[in-house]
Write a protein that holds these residues in place. Sequence first.
Motif, PDB file in Angstrom:
ATOM      1  N   VAL A   5     116.531 -52.833   6.088  1.00  8.12           N
ATOM      2  CA  VAL A   5     116.774 -52.684   4.646  1.00  8.12           C
ATOM      3  C   VAL A   5     118.188 -52.184   4.350  1.00  8.12           C
ATOM      4  O   VAL A   5     118.574 -52.085   3.198  1.00  8.12           O
ATOM      5  CB  VAL A   5     115.765 -51.720   3.990  1.00  8.12           C
ATOM      6  CG1 VAL A   5     114.369 -52.262   4.100  1.00  8.12           C
ATOM      7  CG2 VAL A   5     115.841 -50.345   4.596  1.00  8.12           C
ATOM      8  N   ASP A  14     118.905 -45.122  -1.618  1.00  7.22           N
ATOM      9  CA  ASP A  14     117.646 -45.567  -2.202  1.00  7.22           C
ATOM     10  C   ASP A  14     116.783 -46.353  -1.241  1.00  7.22           C
ATOM     11  O   ASP A  14     115.763 -46.913  -1.635  1.00  7.22           O
ATOM     12  CB  ASP A  14     117.918 -46.449  -3.425  1.00  7.22           C
ATOM     13  CG  ASP A  14     118.273 -45.601  -4.613  1.00  7.22           C
ATOM     14  OD1 ASP A  14     118.037 -44.380  -4.540  1.00  7.22           O
ATOM     15  OD2 ASP A  14     118.781 -46.151  -5.588  1.00  7.22           O
ATOM     16  N   SER A  51     112.728 -45.846  -1.100  1.00 11.25           N
ATOM     17  CA  SER A  51     111.781 -45.706  -2.217  1.00 11.25           C
ATOM     18  C   SER A  51     110.713 -46.793  -2.183  1.00 11.25           C
ATOM     19  O   SER A  51     109.541 -46.515  -2.399  1.00 11.25           O
ATOM     20  CB  SER A  51     112.521 -45.710  -3.543  1.00 11.25           C
ATOM     21  OG  SER A  51     113.107 -46.958  -3.766  1.00 11.25           O
ATOM     22  N   GLN A 103     110.386 -55.176 -10.898  1.00 12.30           N
ATOM     23  CA  GLN A 103     110.175 -56.438 -10.184  1.00 12.30           C
ATOM     24  C   GLN A 103     109.411 -57.422 -11.047  1.00 12.30           C
ATOM     25  O   GLN A 103     109.696 -58.610 -11.058  1.00 12.30           O
ATOM     26  CB  GLN A 103     109.380 -56.178  -8.903  1.00 12.30           C
ATOM     27  CG  GLN A 103     110.242 -55.784  -7.748  1.00 12.30           C
ATOM     28  CD  GLN A 103     109.573 -56.106  -6.429  1.00 12.30           C
ATOM     29  OE1 GLN A 103     108.348 -56.209  -6.345  1.00 12.30           O
ATOM     30  NE2 GLN A 103     110.359 -56.269  -5.393  1.00 12.30           N
ATOM     31  N   ALA A 106     117.978 -42.640 -11.476  1.00 15.60           N
ATOM     32  CA  ALA A 106     119.051 -43.046 -10.589  1.00 15.60           C
ATOM     33  C   ALA A 106     118.631 -42.899  -9.148  1.00 15.60           C
ATOM     34  O   ALA A 106     119.178 -43.524  -8.252  1.00 15.60           O
ATOM     35  CB  ALA A 106     120.275 -42.186 -10.841  1.00 15.60           C
ATOM     36  N   VAL A 107     117.626 -42.089  -8.947  1.00 16.40           N
ATOM     37  CA  VAL A 107     117.262 -41.758  -7.587  1.00 16.40           C
ATOM     38  C   VAL A 107     116.500 -42.874  -6.919  1.00 16.40           C
ATOM     39  O   VAL A 107     116.882 -43.367  -5.872  1.00 16.40           O
ATOM     40  CB  VAL A 107     116.410 -40.496  -7.566  1.00 16.40           C
ATOM     41  CG1 VAL A 107     115.719 -40.372  -6.248  1.00 16.40           C
ATOM     42  CG2 VAL A 107     117.281 -39.319  -7.797  1.00 16.40           C
ATOM     43  N   SER A 108     115.435 -43.277  -7.531  1.00 14.40           N
ATOM     44  CA  SER A 108     114.635 -44.276  -6.855  1.00 14.40           C
ATOM     45  C   SER A 108     115.235 -45.627  -7.150  1.00 14.40           C
ATOM     46  O   SER A 108     115.664 -45.891  -8.255  1.00 14.40           O
ATOM     47  CB  SER A 108     113.204 -44.216  -7.337  1.00 14.40           C
ATOM     48  OG  SER A 108     113.141 -44.747  -8.628  1.00 14.40           O
ATOM     49  N   SER A 109     115.311 -46.447  -6.184  1.00 15.19           N
ATOM     50  CA  SER A 109     115.878 -47.765  -6.398  1.00 15.19           C
ATOM     51  C   SER A 109     115.032 -48.466  -7.423  1.00 15.19           C
ATOM     52  O   SER A 109     115.457 -49.325  -8.152  1.00 15.19           O
ATOM     53  CB  SER A 109     115.873 -48.561  -5.115  1.00 15.19           C
ATOM     54  OG  SER A 109     114.560 -48.966  -4.838  1.00 15.19           O
ATOM     55  N   ALA A 110     113.796 -48.049  -7.447  1.00 14.58           N
ATOM     56  CA  ALA A 110     112.873 -48.597  -8.410  1.00 14.58           C
ATOM     57  C   ALA A 110     113.396 -48.404  -9.802  1.00 14.58           C
ATOM     58  O   ALA A 110     113.425 -49.320 -10.602  1.00 14.58           O
ATOM     59  CB  ALA A 110     111.575 -47.838  -8.281  1.00 14.58           C
ATOM     60  N   SER A 150     116.360 -47.655 -10.776  1.00 10.59           N
ATOM     61  CA  SER A 150     117.681 -48.162 -11.120  1.00 10.59           C
ATOM     62  C   SER A 150     117.638 -49.553 -11.752  1.00 10.59           C
ATOM     63  O   SER A 150     118.187 -49.734 -12.815  1.00 10.59           O
ATOM     64  CB  SER A 150     118.583 -48.162  -9.897  1.00 10.59           C
ATOM     65  OG  SER A 150     118.482 -46.931  -9.263  1.00 10.59           O
ATOM     66  N   ARG A 195     124.714 -44.807  -9.592  1.00  5.88           N
ATOM     67  CA  ARG A 195     125.537 -45.530  -8.647  1.00  5.88           C
ATOM     68  C   ARG A 195     125.557 -46.997  -9.038  1.00  5.88           C
ATOM     69  O   ARG A 195     124.562 -47.557  -9.458  1.00  5.88           O
ATOM     70  CB  ARG A 195     124.977 -45.364  -7.235  1.00  5.88           C
ATOM     71  CG  ARG A 195     123.816 -46.215  -7.044  1.00  5.88           C
ATOM     72  CD  ARG A 195     122.973 -45.828  -5.913  1.00  5.88           C
ATOM     73  NE  ARG A 195     121.773 -46.607  -6.094  1.00  5.88           N
ATOM     74  CZ  ARG A 195     121.603 -47.783  -5.542  1.00  5.88           C
ATOM     75  NH1 ARG A 195     122.506 -48.282  -4.740  1.00  5.88           N
ATOM     76  NH2 ARG A 195     120.518 -48.477  -5.770  1.00  5.88           N
ATOM     77  N   THR A 222     125.704 -49.748  -7.385  1.00  6.47           N
ATOM     78  CA  THR A 222     125.454 -50.750  -6.356  1.00  6.47           C
ATOM     79  C   THR A 222     124.184 -51.522  -6.700  1.00  6.47           C
ATOM     80  O   THR A 222     123.327 -51.018  -7.394  1.00  6.47           O
ATOM     81  CB  THR A 222     125.251 -50.074  -4.986  1.00  6.47           C
ATOM     82  OG1 THR A 222     124.349 -48.993  -5.169  1.00  6.47           O
ATOM     83  CG2 THR A 222     126.551 -49.554  -4.454  1.00  6.47           C
ATOM     84  N   PRO A 223     124.099 -52.721  -6.198  1.00  2.34           N
ATOM     85  CA  PRO A 223     122.929 -53.537  -6.548  1.00  2.34           C
ATOM     86  C   PRO A 223     121.665 -53.033  -5.891  1.00  2.34           C
ATOM     87  O   PRO A 223     121.709 -52.264  -4.925  1.00  2.34           O
ATOM     88  CB  PRO A 223     123.298 -54.911  -6.030  1.00  2.34           C
ATOM     89  CG  PRO A 223     124.287 -54.658  -4.961  1.00  2.34           C
ATOM     90  CD  PRO A 223     125.023 -53.435  -5.339  1.00  2.34           C
ATOM     91  N   SER A 281     118.796 -52.791  -3.600  1.00  2.07           N
ATOM     92  CA  SER A 281     118.741 -53.260  -2.218  1.00  2.07           C
ATOM     93  C   SER A 281     117.362 -53.764  -1.846  1.00  2.07           C
ATOM     94  O   SER A 281     117.196 -54.501  -0.897  1.00  2.07           O
ATOM     95  CB  SER A 281     119.130 -52.126  -1.283  1.00  2.07           C
ATOM     96  OG  SER A 281     118.244 -51.064  -1.451  1.00  2.07           O
ATOM     97  N   SER A 292     113.231 -53.474  -0.782  1.00  4.82           N
ATOM     98  CA  SER A 292     112.664 -52.963   0.446  1.00  4.82           C
ATOM     99  C   SER A 292     112.371 -54.139   1.353  1.00  4.82           C
ATOM    100  O   SER A 292     112.533 -55.278   0.979  1.00  4.82           O
ATOM    101  CB  SER A 292     111.390 -52.208   0.152  1.00  4.82           C
ATOM    102  OG  SER A 292     110.411 -53.132  -0.181  1.00  4.82           O
TER     103      SER A 292
END
Lengths: 290, 281
Positions: A209, A214, A217, B115, B240-244, B246, B273, B275-276, B278, B280
């Motif tokens: 990954v 992040d 998560s 998603q 901002a923390v969980s990519s979720a 963001s 941040r 950034t795109p 990422s 899982s």
Amino acid sequence: MQGFLHQLLSGLANGGIYASLALALVMIYKTTHHVNFAQGAMAMFSTYIAWALIDAGFPYWAAFGLTLFFSFFAGVAIERIIIRPVERGPALTVVTVFVGLLLILNSLAGWIFSYTIKSFPSPFPSTAWYGSKYLSSHEVGMIVVTLAVLILVFLLFRFTPLGLAMRAAAQDPVSSRLVGIRVGWMLAFGWGLAAAIGGVAGVMAAPIVYLDPDMMSGILLYGFAATLLGGIDNPWGGVLGGFLVGVLENLAGAYIVGTELKLTVALVIIVGVLVFKPAGLFGRTLVARV
Amino acid sequence: MAAILAIACILPFAISGYHVSQFSQVLIYAIAMLGLNILTGFNGQISLGHGAFYAIGAYTTAILLEKTGIPYWATVPIAGAICLGAGFLFALPALRLEGLYLALATVALAVATPQILKFKGFDCWTGGVQGIQVDSPAAPFGLPINTDKWIYYFCLIWAIALVIIARNLLCGRTGRAMIAIRDHPLAAATMGVDTALYKSLTFGVSAMYTELPARWGRCCLPMSPRTVSPCSFRSNSWSAVSSAASPRFRAPSSGHYSSSSRPISRIRYRRRRPTPYSGSS
């Protein structure tokens, strides 16, 4: 059929990561009845430590060992310093503290190591595994490492006095205290172990990954799903749940919903388990006394 | 109280346009806090997934505006009702469980929603990763105030109305039931309170309160939705923390800037941040 086998096996490989994380979650749940929302962030931070060590020139496995060592003590320190004061607080307090911990670790990682996505080396060769077309070497390595961790944890709990003391402290803190077990420290050890196991999951997941604050998560969500599916108070259930969720996620992603909605699979699993079988597959049913 | 209200009324004329939109933001947060306050403070439930309802509300509004062309103020009750329903339906199964399980389920909801929003099958509705662009409304009736000020007053009126509604709700029979459930669920059930129903209702109401700021964050304030995170105790930066979180705030945002939004977005964006997502494995 070949495609199916491929999906199944790589699902098992992913499941290894979820299983490790689920084991870490179950361990903290068993001892303290808290669901550690910061487990993913802790694993992510461990992975960054590993990355920094490798970057500094350490050989991979030395860095791996040092990372686990560090994670263990960081986990103990977190339990002692942050969790202990709120241990008996209401659920809301504990959840808030966990969310705060998650934020701190996340920002700390971003601050120290920057938010740019990094690639993470895999210790295993990049070629396919002995010419097999189903699994890459890293996936096989992931499964092997996960199983090794599980066996080590099992041996620790089953055959060592420390493991026995930890089990006792989780099961009956008051009686354990009476026979001279230092319950507080046992909980801290549990946290340390969980942090180390999470670190393994992070380091194994990172080549797939990629490394960023992040990264865990989504994986943590599957970890939650695995924990709930297997029964939140049953380590073996959690591990089995991890593999099950990995396979389910991969098969659903390949054949039913497509890769874009993979996380929704975790949501469906979580809600489904909570609605139809709240105790999970192997968990104990809780009965409230009125 | 009256003095505060008076200050709030004349405030937009005393400060610059940029600060007016910042104060609108304050009001928006206040309403979102109110929603979570009802849920957590009065009913004792934990939700880490209100961002999902925020997204549902924002998208409902945007879709209504774009596809049906009904005026923006008329979307308020429709989107509110949809959020109430969504919150209620989500809560109905989840709330039969104790606090931690609920928190888990809401986390899953928060992580999975972006998603679903980005899913190609819904592209024609949600605009996929591009999102939906919504124009900000001008002041009605030919009032001699600019858009920023109008939005401020629009928020102020709604904030006052919602505070009154919340107060009435909490002072009455329903509020007593909520507090009883928080203090002692078993005793409340023994007294004849339908705990699951009331908890789900509270969750729905709270989701509705979250939806309203979402609408303003998205539509009325011409700002990037990522700047609005209506969750109090989990704090802004949880998003901002969980990519979720963001992409939840980022996904619908492209092409959503207007000139007046940029400074705010920039200020608030510093923490996040760029950034795109990422994803899982």
